[in-house]
Design an enzyme around this catalytic site. Sequence first.
Site, PDB file in Angstrom:
ATOM      1  CD  GLN A  64      -5.731  -6.661 -19.988  1.00 53.83           C
ATOM      2  OE1 GLN A  64      -4.531  -6.525 -20.211  1.00 53.83           O
ATOM      3  NE2 GLN A  64      -6.384  -7.800 -20.210  1.00 53.83           N
ATOM      4  CB  CYS A  70      -3.105  -8.537 -22.494  1.00 55.47           C
ATOM      5  SG  CYS A  70      -3.217 -10.182 -23.261  1.00 55.47           S
ATOM      6  CG  HIS A 362      -1.044 -10.928 -19.622  1.00 56.98           C
ATOM      7  ND1 HIS A 362      -2.203 -10.256 -19.965  1.00 56.98           N
ATOM      8  CD2 HIS A 362      -0.310 -10.052 -18.894  1.00 56.98           C
ATOM      9  CE1 HIS A 362      -2.165  -9.044 -19.451  1.00 56.98           C
ATOM     10  NE2 HIS A 362      -1.026  -8.888 -18.806  1.00 56.98           N
ATOM     11  CG  ASN A 383       0.467  -6.316 -16.342  1.00 58.15           C
ATOM     12  OD1 ASN A 383      -0.193  -6.544 -17.341  1.00 58.15           O
ATOM     13  ND2 ASN A 383       0.519  -7.158 -15.321  1.00 58.15           N
TER      14      ASN A 383
END
Length: 442
Positions: A64, A70, A362, A383
């Site tokens: 990102q 996110c 997040h 992630n």
Amino acid sequence: MDRSLTSAQLDVFDKEFASRPANRLMQNAVTQTPVDDIALDRRIVTAADHSVSHHLDAWKVTNQKKSGRCWMFAGLNLLRAGAARKLGVKDFEFSQNYVLWWDKFERANHFLESIVETSGRDVDDRTVAHLLGDPISDGGQWNMFVALVAKHGLVPKSAMPETDSSSATGPMNRALKSLLRRGARDLRRMASEGVEAQRVHKGEVLAAVHRVLSIHLGTPPQRFLWQWRDKDQEFHRDGWMTPTEFAASYVQIPLDEYVCLVHDPRESSPAGRTFTVEYLGNVVEAPPVVYLNVEMDLLKRLSMDSLVGGEAVWFGCDVGRMMRADVGLWDAALYDYEAVYDASFEMDKAARLVHHETQMTHAMLFTGVDVVDGAPRRWRVENSWGDEKADKGFWTMNDSWFGEHVFEVAVRRSALPPELAAVLGEPPIVLPAWDPMGALAR
């Protein structure tokens, strides 16, 4: 202690600090070395095992970059595995930039409608002040992601690739916030003229927002030619498609069947009830962002069951707590700050929420779990920070961290116990706009 600080009191503090060798030792260490390196519990790092018994990911991570996307990256990452299987390719990405464009445009309209609705209140009203404090941001929630896909569909990354501004949203957001605050000023001044007059002016503001977005992000395609080669180099062509047609063809899970479960242990938040946050959302008239508050054990069990059953899990957490980026590890006791400072930092999860010490910051994707004797021991996490850290971007979360710092997961409605599934139809408790349960969208 007196009401104000006095020189005598400061002298006591100075002498007390200097009298303890441990304080001087820590001062010498921390003034020369990052405090996290001093507080790091090496026993946890060296004992960390990154293997898991159930492992789903066979794809590359996304990035990102300098944006707060996110939640949409995690949502698209959940969808891309099924799309890749249908396409017969090893890896695939939907366009994150396309979803960003529509989120910004819809969110601008959502903000302006909120201003119209509250235009009779004083500008110092807490809700109005909250709205004006952050008119448009990069954050979001699962229901907001679903609303965008339902209304605007999806496109492959090749149809609307990343731009400099999608990867670094700060300058674009600065322009958008200025436009929206100016629009809010004008709409509030027009309150006596009625809603219809306000909405005429809203259209002018949105025209400017459209220009800013198109300049920074490009123009979202209405149709595109879709053709590709699979992993065996066989050529395929679907022809010209709209974004909604593409989503209907390549989204392989029923998004409208998912519900958001949260663990909110505050006394004001009863378990087994649904909640919503006032003015939280992006698409006007879309279903509201609704959470079902459950106990942590159920949150873990349903997440584990989904992974064991072969489906990744979207989740929201307070990511920066007890995190070591270079090894890609989260553990609830990773840093011993109490030993460094000789001070207690103890607060339970409920107290941290109430006193603004924690909130969701997040969203990511669970792609694996290590199950021992029917219970989770650690979690594998995709992630969206690139592949330079951890296991090429896949992190390890010890189960202790899940309990303390994970707040939310999205699971299928059919996985819920019947008594909780029945609650979903009840009117949700409305939390104020500034409640920490809305923080991920900010």
